[in-house]
Design a protein around this motif. Structure first.
Motif, short mmCIF file in Angstrom:
data_model
loop_
_atom_site.label_atom_id
_atom_site.label_comp_id
_atom_site.label_asym_id
_atom_site.label_seq_id
_atom_site.Cartn_x
_atom_site.Cartn_y
_atom_site.Cartn_z
N ASP A 195 -18.33 -93.29 83.47
CA ASP A 195 -17.42 -92.68 82.49
C ASP A 195 -18.13 -92.24 81.22
O ASP A 195 -17.55 -91.50 80.41
CB ASP A 195 -16.30 -93.67 82.12
N VAL A 196 -19.35 -92.68 81.02
CA VAL A 196 -20.11 -92.31 79.83
C VAL A 196 -20.63 -90.87 79.93
O VAL A 196 -20.81 -90.19 78.91
CB VAL A 196 -21.28 -93.29 79.60
N ARG A 197 -20.85 -90.41 81.14
CA ARG A 197 -21.45 -89.09 81.34
C ARG A 197 -20.62 -88.00 80.62
O ARG A 197 -19.40 -87.93 80.76
CB ARG A 197 -21.54 -88.75 82.83
N GLY A 198 -21.33 -87.20 79.85
CA GLY A 198 -20.70 -86.09 79.14
C GLY A 198 -20.03 -86.47 77.84
O GLY A 198 -19.54 -85.60 77.11
N LYS A 199 -20.03 -87.76 77.49
CA LYS A 199 -19.40 -88.21 76.25
C LYS A 199 -20.42 -88.25 75.10
O LYS A 199 -21.61 -88.49 75.31
CB LYS A 199 -18.82 -89.61 76.41
N ASN A 200 -19.94 -88.01 73.89
CA ASN A 200 -20.73 -88.20 72.68
C ASN A 200 -20.38 -89.58 72.11
O ASN A 200 -19.22 -89.83 71.78
CB ASN A 200 -20.42 -87.13 71.64
N ILE A 201 -21.39 -90.44 72.01
CA ILE A 201 -21.12 -91.84 71.65
C ILE A 201 -21.99 -92.26 70.47
O ILE A 201 -23.20 -92.01 70.46
CB ILE A 201 -21.37 -92.77 72.86
N ARG A 202 -21.35 -92.90 69.50
CA ARG A 202 -22.09 -93.47 68.37
C ARG A 202 -22.62 -94.83 68.81
O ARG A 202 -21.85 -95.77 69.04
CB ARG A 202 -21.17 -93.62 67.14
N PRO A 203 -23.96 -94.98 68.97
CA PRO A 203 -24.53 -96.25 69.42
C PRO A 203 -24.78 -97.18 68.24
O PRO A 203 -24.98 -96.75 67.10
CB PRO A 203 -25.85 -95.82 70.06
N ALA A 204 -24.80 -98.47 68.51
CA ALA A 204 -25.02 -99.46 67.46
C ALA A 204 -26.45 -99.43 66.94
O ALA A 204 -26.70 -99.75 65.78
CB ALA A 204 -24.69 -100.86 67.98
N HIS A 205 -27.39 -99.06 67.81
CA HIS A 205 -28.80 -99.11 67.45
C HIS A 205 -29.60 -98.29 68.45
O HIS A 205 -29.02 -97.68 69.37
CB HIS A 205 -29.31 -100.55 67.40
N ALA A 206 -30.91 -98.28 68.28
CA ALA A 206 -31.76 -97.42 69.10
C ALA A 206 -31.70 -97.79 70.58
O ALA A 206 -31.74 -96.90 71.45
CB ALA A 206 -33.20 -97.49 68.60
N THR A 207 -31.60 -99.07 70.88
CA THR A 207 -31.53 -99.49 72.29
C THR A 207 -30.26 -98.99 72.95
O THR A 207 -30.28 -98.51 74.09
CB THR A 207 -31.63 -101.02 72.39
N VAL A 234 -24.74 -90.02 69.04
CA VAL A 234 -24.48 -89.56 67.68
C VAL A 234 -24.91 -90.71 66.77
O VAL A 234 -24.15 -91.64 66.52
CB VAL A 234 -23.00 -89.21 67.47
N GLN A 235 -26.15 -90.67 66.31
CA GLN A 235 -26.74 -91.84 65.66
C GLN A 235 -26.46 -91.82 64.16
O GLN A 235 -27.15 -91.14 63.40
CB GLN A 235 -28.24 -91.90 65.95
N VAL A 236 -25.45 -92.58 63.76
CA VAL A 236 -25.12 -92.77 62.36
C VAL A 236 -24.93 -94.26 62.11
O VAL A 236 -24.49 -94.99 63.00
CB VAL A 236 -23.83 -92.01 61.96
N PRO A 237 -25.27 -94.74 60.92
CA PRO A 237 -25.05 -96.16 60.62
C PRO A 237 -23.56 -96.48 60.52
O PRO A 237 -22.72 -95.57 60.42
CB PRO A 237 -25.77 -96.35 59.27
N ALA A 238 -23.26 -97.76 60.53
CA ALA A 238 -21.87 -98.20 60.56
C ALA A 238 -20.98 -97.57 59.49
O ALA A 238 -19.85 -97.17 59.79
CB ALA A 238 -21.81 -99.73 60.47
N PRO A 239 -21.44 -97.46 58.22
CA PRO A 239 -20.54 -96.88 57.21
C PRO A 239 -20.13 -95.44 57.49
O PRO A 239 -19.15 -94.96 56.92
CB PRO A 239 -21.37 -96.98 55.93
N GLU A 240 -20.87 -94.73 58.34
CA GLU A 240 -20.57 -93.33 58.63
C GLU A 240 -19.90 -93.15 59.99
O GLU A 240 -19.61 -92.02 60.41
CB GLU A 240 -21.86 -92.51 58.57
N ALA A 241 -19.62 -94.25 60.68
CA ALA A 241 -19.08 -94.16 62.03
C ALA A 241 -17.67 -93.59 62.06
O ALA A 241 -17.33 -92.80 62.95
CB ALA A 241 -19.10 -95.55 62.68
N ARG A 242 -16.84 -93.97 61.11
CA ARG A 242 -15.46 -93.48 61.12
C ARG A 242 -15.42 -91.96 61.01
O ARG A 242 -14.65 -91.29 61.71
CB ARG A 242 -14.65 -94.10 59.98
N GLU A 243 -16.23 -91.42 60.13
CA GLU A 243 -16.24 -89.97 59.95
C GLU A 243 -16.64 -89.26 61.24
O GLU A 243 -16.06 -88.22 61.60
CB GLU A 243 -17.20 -89.59 58.82
N ALA A 244 -17.63 -89.82 61.94
CA ALA A 244 -18.08 -89.20 63.19
C ALA A 244 -16.96 -89.18 64.23
O ALA A 244 -16.77 -88.19 64.95
CB ALA A 244 -19.29 -89.95 63.74
#
Length: 338
Positions: A159-171, A184-194
């Motif tokens: 189900d992840v295929r084709g989705k844009n996902i904000r990950p918690a960290h590089a791993t 979509v790599q943004v830190p936690a404070p910017e996650a809501r906006e994404a």
């Protein structure tokens, strides 16, 4: 009132006045979550107050929340460079910089944040002397195991295929890519906006932080299983630590232990887990508990992350098999092995 009583009262007032004077050591601690976050109220503030009490008021720590002194990904360098005396750092915000420590970020390793924090500290303390040699390692603070929260259901790896996902960290970003998603790599404070702007379709987060960061109106589907950790740290600037008087160093040392990592992490862990029940009670969210076969699909999908970690550790001249064995032993010793 006799003379002895008056003298005792005067001495007490004098001592209280002395204690109220400015501390001998003023330290600045920076973090990047809101001041209302339980990281501050249940972790940082009690820890700082304990240091103040243990030093008889000699050491005072002023807390600067919400990226006031620098962006979330910059906090390691802020401690290294002396911009702050103490930083709350997420090593996973900088891909590839701390390859050994990133084992903590691989899914299906630790079951909880409390004993897990103590285990991670015991394991990483001797390693930090080389991998993070330009700062003084103090504490590890993982959150309660997080999971995937999404706008549409994500129940199995496909189900992840084709989705844009904000990950918690590089791993986790690597994991998303392996499954055919985009990070979509943004830190936690910017996650809501994404999420709100549609830049991301889903995110990896612990449970109650969905509420803390105001994302509960944006994501309504949740994979109901303990999945991964994001393990933050408290780090000292080396010059700050080395410049302390011996008795003050001893106080700091007493507050940079595996036991303190567990104590520091407990309140936040409980708070995060409470978010799951809050979602259930609200009736506005859908939690999906994978079957045993589906959990195995997720575990099999995560295996390449461990293989990549071993290759990365080998590249820096360390022994991944020994390091991983020590890591697992620490988790088992502290009843936190997945």
């Amino acid at each position: 009132m006799n003379r002895k009583t008056v003298a005792a009262l005067a001495a007490s007032i004098s001592m209280s006045a002395f204690a109220a004077q400015a501390a001998e050591v003023e330290l600045r601690l920076s973090h990047w979550v809101p001041a209302t976050h339980p990281i501050q109220s249940l972790g940082i503030e009690p820890w700082a107050e304990s240091i103040k009490q243990a030093s008889n008021g000699r050491i005072n720590i002023t807390i600067f929340p919400a990226q006031q002194l620098g962006a979330a990904p910059d906090h390691y360098d802020m401690a290294r460079d002396g911009i702050v005396d103490i930083s709350y750092t997420n090593p996973g915000y900088q891909a590839g910089r701390f390859p050994i420590y990133s084992i903590a970020e691989i899914p299906f390793q630790a079951t909880n944040a409390k004993e897990g924090a103590k285990a991670l500290h015991e394991w990483y303390d001797p390693i930090a002397e080389t991998e993070m040699s330009d700062v003084m390692f103090c504490l590890i603070n993982p959150h309660d195991p997080g999971t995937i929260h999404s706008k549409t259901p994500i129940n199995v790896p496909a189900d992840v295929r084709g989705k844009n996902i904000r990950p918690a960290h590089a791993t986790m970003a690597r994991f998303v890519s392996q499954l055919g998603g985009a990070s979509v790599q943004v830190p936690a404070p910017e996650a809501r906006e994404a999420i709100a702007k549609g830049t991301a379709d889903a995110m990896t987060f612990p449970w109650n932080s969905i509420y803390i960061f105001g994302i509960d109106s944006e994501v309504k589907y949740h994979l109901d299983m303990p999945f991964y950790l994001s393990a933050q740290m408290l780090l000292f600037n080396k010059d700050t630590y080395n410049g302390l008087a011996p008795e003050d160093k001893a106080v700091i040392d007493d507050h940079c232990t595996p036991e303190w990592s567990q104590k520091f992490s407990t309140g936040w862990a409980d708070n995060e887990y409470s978010g799951r029940q809050k979602m259930i009670d609200s009736g506005e969210h859908t939690l999906y508990e994978p079957t045993a076969e589906e959990v195995q699909l997720w575990r099999d999908a995560a295996q390449p992350l461990l293989d990549s970690w071993k290759a990365d550790v080998t590249k820096v001249g360390a022994d991944p098999e020994k390091i991983y064995a020590d890591f697992i032993a620490a988790l088992e010793r502290n009843n936190s092995r997945y």
